[in-house]
Design a protein around this motif. Structure first.
Motif, mmCIF file in Angstrom:
data_model
loop_
_atom_site.group_PDB
_atom_site.id
_atom_site.type_symbol
_atom_site.label_atom_id
_atom_site.label_comp_id
_atom_site.label_asym_id
_atom_site.label_seq_id
_atom_site.Cartn_x
_atom_site.Cartn_y
_atom_site.Cartn_z
ATOM 1 N N ARG A 165 0.827 -1.151 0.000
ATOM 2 C CA ARG A 165 0.143 0.049 -0.078
ATOM 3 C C ARG A 165 0.809 1.189 -0.008
ATOM 4 O O ARG A 165 2.032 1.337 0.989
ATOM 5 C CB ARG A 165 -0.873 0.000 1.100
ATOM 6 N N THR A 168 -3.073 6.018 1.429
ATOM 7 C CA THR A 168 -4.350 5.543 2.166
ATOM 8 C C THR A 168 -5.189 6.859 2.596
ATOM 9 O O THR A 168 -4.267 7.659 2.974
ATOM 10 C CB THR A 168 -4.082 4.918 3.434
ATOM 11 N N LYS A 172 -9.545 5.493 5.901
ATOM 12 C CA LYS A 172 -8.857 4.287 5.302
ATOM 13 C C LYS A 172 -9.726 3.256 4.635
ATOM 14 O O LYS A 172 -9.671 2.244 4.748
ATOM 15 C CB LYS A 172 -8.583 3.536 6.847
ATOM 16 N N HIS A 175 -7.442 3.561 -0.729
ATOM 17 C CA HIS A 175 -6.427 3.416 -0.617
ATOM 18 C C HIS A 175 -5.689 3.000 -2.073
ATOM 19 O O HIS A 175 -6.442 2.237 -2.984
ATOM 20 C CB HIS A 175 -5.535 2.564 0.564
ATOM 21 N N GLN A 177 -2.513 0.722 -4.040
ATOM 22 C CA GLN A 177 -1.474 -0.199 -3.622
ATOM 23 C C GLN A 177 -0.883 -0.783 -5.070
ATOM 24 O O GLN A 177 -1.442 -0.955 -6.195
ATOM 25 C CB GLN A 177 -1.870 -1.415 -2.897
#
Length: 271
Positions: A165, A168, A172, A175, A177
């Motif tokens: 990741r 973010t 949360k 996000h 990644q």
């Protein structure tokens, strides 16, 4: 698409192997599934054909994928979703940011009609194609050969990814990644082949295997939904391609490299 690939090449080495201060925290396992569509590119290939009265190789054959025209009937109608070049997968996210995925890439492979290849071998069929050929250039006309894996070039595979990741949101739930991994599996094409005057073959058959590497970037939103952009590079070897149906001994074999780009949408859920 090239800009996306360059971005991945920069971000992956940096982010995947950087120190992660939160790596000791307990990770939540997720199961996920996704659906998307691909574009594929292939290297030139030598295709070997063998039967009781012929044995020859077509060298430097050119092949392309076959994109389905964009329309609501093809891409939004559930009954037609498997007509385009699609990608389907299910998987699980394990500890240490490892994901294991089982999926199918439904690509299409079409030898280009009226392209020029090199013919080496013989045919003893007592027709217009009879003769001995010694690295002779030939135009691939439909009456000589139509060769396609269009229903399709089905790559059923397992993929193992390392992910990291890199961004973010404050809540949360969103996000970003990146991922890097390897893949390997079986090729189960439905090859549409018409060779000389033989009856057309279009049977599903286990023809070979594929292996390669992959990288991608994934954006998660609304906590449970995600959008992915992926790139695969690999090698396909098919030593057992049907050309006249399962009841005959006639076979073709080939191997080639491929590059695949695809995008997919999916959902995930914590275990």
């Amino acid at each position: 698409m090239k800009s996306i690939l360059y971005l991945l090449l920069i971000l992956l080495p940096i982010s995947l192997f950087a120190d992660n201060k939160t790596s000791k925290k307990k990770q939540v396992l997720n199961i996920f599934t996704s659906w998307g569509y691909n574009r594929a590119f292939y290297t030139k290939s030598a295709i070997h054909f063998k039967g009781d009265e012929y044995h020859f190789t077509l060298k430097k054959t050119i092949a392309k994928d076959r994109q389905t025209p964009i329309s609501a009937s093809h891409y939004l109608n559930i009954s037609n979703l498997t007509i385009p070049q699609y990608n389907f997968s299910v998987g699980v996210q394990l500890p240490k940011n490892i994901t294991v995925t089982i999926g199918q890439d439904h690509m299409k492979y079409v030898v280009e009609q009226y392209s020029i290849a090199t013919l080496d071998g013989y045919t003893h069929l007592h027709d217009e194609f009879e003769g001995d050929y010694h690295n002779q250039e030939i135009v691939l006309t439909p009456d000589f050969l139509q060769f396609e894996h269009t229903d399709g070039l089905n790559y059923v595979h397992a993929t193992v990814n390392k992910q990291k990741r890199i961004l973010t949101s404050k809540n949360k739930n969103q996000h970003l990644q990146v991922m890097l991994g390897i893949h390997g599996g079986l090729l189960i094409p439905r090859s549409n082949v018409t060779l000389m005057h033989f009856e057309r073959n279009d049977k599903f058959h286990l023809a070979g295997y594929g292996v390669g590497v992959n990288m991608g970037i994934c954006a998660t939103f609304l906590k449970y939904c995600f959008f992915r952009l992926d790139h695969k590079t690999g090698f396909i070897n098919m030593p057992n391609i049907l050309t006249r149906g399962i009841q005959y001994k006639d076979r073709a074999q080939q191997h080639f490299g491929f590059i695949e780009f695809f995008y997919s949408f999916g959902v995930q859920y914590p275990l």
